[in-house]
Design a protein around this motif. Structure first.
Motif, short mmCIF file in Angstrom:
data_model
loop_
_atom_site.label_atom_id
_atom_site.label_comp_id
_atom_site.label_asym_id
_atom_site.label_seq_id
_atom_site.Cartn_x
_atom_site.Cartn_y
_atom_site.Cartn_z
N ALA A 92 0.74 -1.25 -0.32
CA ALA A 92 -0.10 0.14 -0.19
C ALA A 92 0.59 1.55 -0.02
CB ALA A 92 -1.15 0.15 1.51
N ARG A 93 0.45 2.08 -0.67
CA ARG A 93 0.96 2.96 -0.70
C ARG A 93 0.69 4.65 -0.47
NH1 ARG A 93 0.24 1.62 -5.87
NH2 ARG A 93 2.67 0.27 -7.23
N HIS A 94 0.00 4.32 0.24
CA HIS A 94 -1.26 5.36 1.74
C HIS A 94 -1.38 4.87 2.94
CE1 HIS A 94 -1.20 8.32 -1.96
NE2 HIS A 94 -1.62 7.10 -2.39
N ASP A 95 -1.19 6.33 4.04
CA ASP A 95 -1.74 5.24 5.20
C ASP A 95 -3.17 5.55 5.05
OD1 ASP A 95 -2.45 7.70 7.30
OD2 ASP A 95 -0.03 8.28 5.84
N ALA A 96 -3.91 5.21 6.53
CA ALA A 96 -5.24 4.60 5.62
C ALA A 96 -5.33 6.56 6.01
CB ALA A 96 -6.03 3.47 7.27
N ARG A 97 -5.65 7.10 7.49
CA ARG A 97 -5.55 8.35 7.48
C ARG A 97 -6.08 9.39 5.96
NH1 ARG A 97 -6.23 11.39 12.58
NH2 ARG A 97 -6.74 14.24 11.65
N THR A 98 -4.10 9.24 5.71
CA THR A 98 -4.46 10.18 4.34
C THR A 98 -5.48 9.59 3.43
OG1 THR A 98 -1.84 10.19 4.86
CG2 THR A 98 -2.99 10.84 2.37
N VAL A 102 -12.66 12.23 2.31
CA VAL A 102 -13.78 13.35 2.96
C VAL A 102 -13.37 14.40 2.22
CG1 VAL A 102 -13.78 14.81 4.64
CG2 VAL A 102 -13.60 12.28 5.27
N ALA A 103 -12.07 15.16 1.52
CA ALA A 103 -11.87 16.53 1.24
C ALA A 103 -12.65 16.52 -0.24
CB ALA A 103 -10.33 16.66 0.93
N ALA A 104 -12.58 15.93 -1.09
CA ALA A 104 -13.41 15.55 -2.20
C ALA A 104 -15.28 15.60 -2.31
CB ALA A 104 -13.33 14.27 -2.49
N GLU A 105 -15.73 15.79 -1.11
CA GLU A 105 -16.73 15.80 -0.73
C GLU A 105 -17.09 17.65 -0.73
OE1 GLU A 105 -20.23 15.73 -1.63
OE2 GLU A 105 -19.97 13.88 -1.14
N ASP A 106 -17.82 18.27 -1.74
CA ASP A 106 -18.39 20.05 -0.71
C ASP A 106 -19.04 19.71 0.23
OD1 ASP A 106 -16.16 20.94 -3.16
OD2 ASP A 106 -18.10 20.96 -4.50
N GLY A 107 -19.20 20.75 1.24
CA GLY A 107 -19.88 21.14 1.90
C GLY A 107 -20.19 19.57 3.52
N VAL A 108 -18.51 19.48 3.72
CA VAL A 108 -18.57 18.63 4.66
C VAL A 108 -17.75 19.13 6.29
CG1 VAL A 108 -16.85 16.64 6.03
CG2 VAL A 108 -17.58 16.35 3.09
N SER A 109 -18.48 19.12 7.02
CA SER A 109 -17.89 20.08 8.05
C SER A 109 -18.13 19.13 9.97
CB SER A 109 -19.18 21.38 8.97
OG SER A 109 -19.79 20.64 9.15
N LYS A 110 -17.53 20.00 11.02
CA LYS A 110 -17.09 18.66 11.90
C LYS A 110 -16.56 18.06 11.72
CE LYS A 110 -20.47 21.98 13.87
NZ LYS A 110 -21.75 21.88 14.79
N GLU A 111 -15.53 17.26 10.92
CA GLU A 111 -14.80 15.88 10.94
C GLU A 111 -14.21 15.95 12.20
OE1 GLU A 111 -13.80 18.22 7.29
OE2 GLU A 111 -14.07 18.87 9.04
N GLN A 112 -14.54 14.45 12.92
CA GLN A 112 -13.82 14.01 13.62
C GLN A 112 -13.12 12.87 13.54
OE1 GLN A 112 -16.98 13.50 16.79
NE2 GLN A 112 -15.90 15.83 17.38
N TYR A 113 -11.85 12.63 13.33
CA TYR A 113 -11.32 11.49 12.88
C TYR A 113 -10.25 10.56 14.54
CZ TYR A 113 -10.46 12.85 8.21
OH TYR A 113 -10.98 13.98 7.23
N SER A 114 -10.01 9.06 14.12
CA SER A 114 -9.90 8.57 15.66
C SER A 114 -9.07 6.81 15.04
CB SER A 114 -10.81 7.93 15.97
OG SER A 114 -12.24 7.41 16.08
N ALA A 122 -2.48 -5.31 1.52
CA ALA A 122 -1.01 -5.22 0.91
C ALA A 122 -1.33 -5.05 -0.62
CB ALA A 122 -0.08 -6.90 0.77
N ASP A 123 -2.74 -4.91 -1.01
CA ASP A 123 -3.70 -4.45 -2.46
C ASP A 123 -3.92 -3.13 -2.74
OD1 ASP A 123 -3.59 -7.20 -3.88
OD2 ASP A 123 -5.71 -7.68 -2.88
N GLY A 124 -4.19 -2.65 -1.47
CA GLY A 124 -4.10 -1.00 -1.41
C GLY A 124 -5.08 -0.72 -0.82
N PRO A 125 -5.54 1.03 -0.66
CA PRO A 125 -6.12 0.91 0.10
C PRO A 125 -7.71 0.83 0.45
CG PRO A 125 -5.49 3.31 -1.19
CD PRO A 125 -5.24 2.34 -1.36
N VAL A 126 -8.71 0.86 1.69
CA VAL A 126 -10.45 0.20 1.23
C VAL A 126 -10.82 0.96 1.82
CG1 VAL A 126 -11.77 -1.37 1.11
CG2 VAL A 126 -9.51 -1.56 1.12
N VAL A 127 -12.08 2.23 1.40
CA VAL A 127 -12.95 3.14 2.11
C VAL A 127 -13.86 2.66 1.95
CG1 VAL A 127 -13.45 5.10 1.95
CG2 VAL A 127 -11.43 5.42 1.33
#
Length: 125
Positions: A33-39, A45-57, A92-97
């Motif tokens: 995988a080339r990206h970590d899950a948070r990235t 989320v950034a690709a969506e317009d109108g998003v606010s109050k994000e809480q990551y964990s 190992a195959d890449g990210p999944v959302v």
């Protein structure tokens, strides 16, 4: 969402932001995988317009480490703000959302038990 290599997204909101559909057990063969899950999740989320109050964990499940997010989405079509959730893992195959939307906050909350079950029971094949 942009990513190098295979990406998987399970979409439940009706808005098509998917690179590919994925479900059930997550495969583990293939290039690293080339990206970590948070990235990956932040980009989703950034690709969506109108998003606010994000809480990551962070979370772990079935040997996978991931990131989850709960946020508000302002729907221009429905003229209301509603809750949405998503989580991401890298394999190992890449990210999944996996994304949970819904027509409104009530429907979102009704579907949360199935979404949480999916997150808690992730396994690498």
């Amino acid at each position: 969402m942009a990513c190098d290599g295979p990406c998987g997204v399970a979409e439940t909101s009706g808005r098509d932001r998917t690179a590919a559909s994925s479900g059930g057990t997550i495969g583990a063969a293939g290039p690293a995988a080339r990206h970590d899950a948070r990235t990956v999740l932040e980009a989703f989320v950034a690709a969506e317009d109108g998003v606010s109050k994000e809480q990551y964990s962070a979370f772990t499940s079935g040997g996978l480490s991931g990131t989850k997010v709960d946020y508000l989405y302002a729907s221009e079509l429905l003229d209301e703000t509603k809750k949405e959730s998503a989580f991401a893992v890298t394999t190992a195959d890449g990210p999944v959302v996996v994304h949970l939307g819904g027509l409104d906050t009530d429907e979102h909350e009704e579907m949360l038990p199935a979404y949480e079950l999916a997150r808690r029971t992730l396994r690498v094949a």
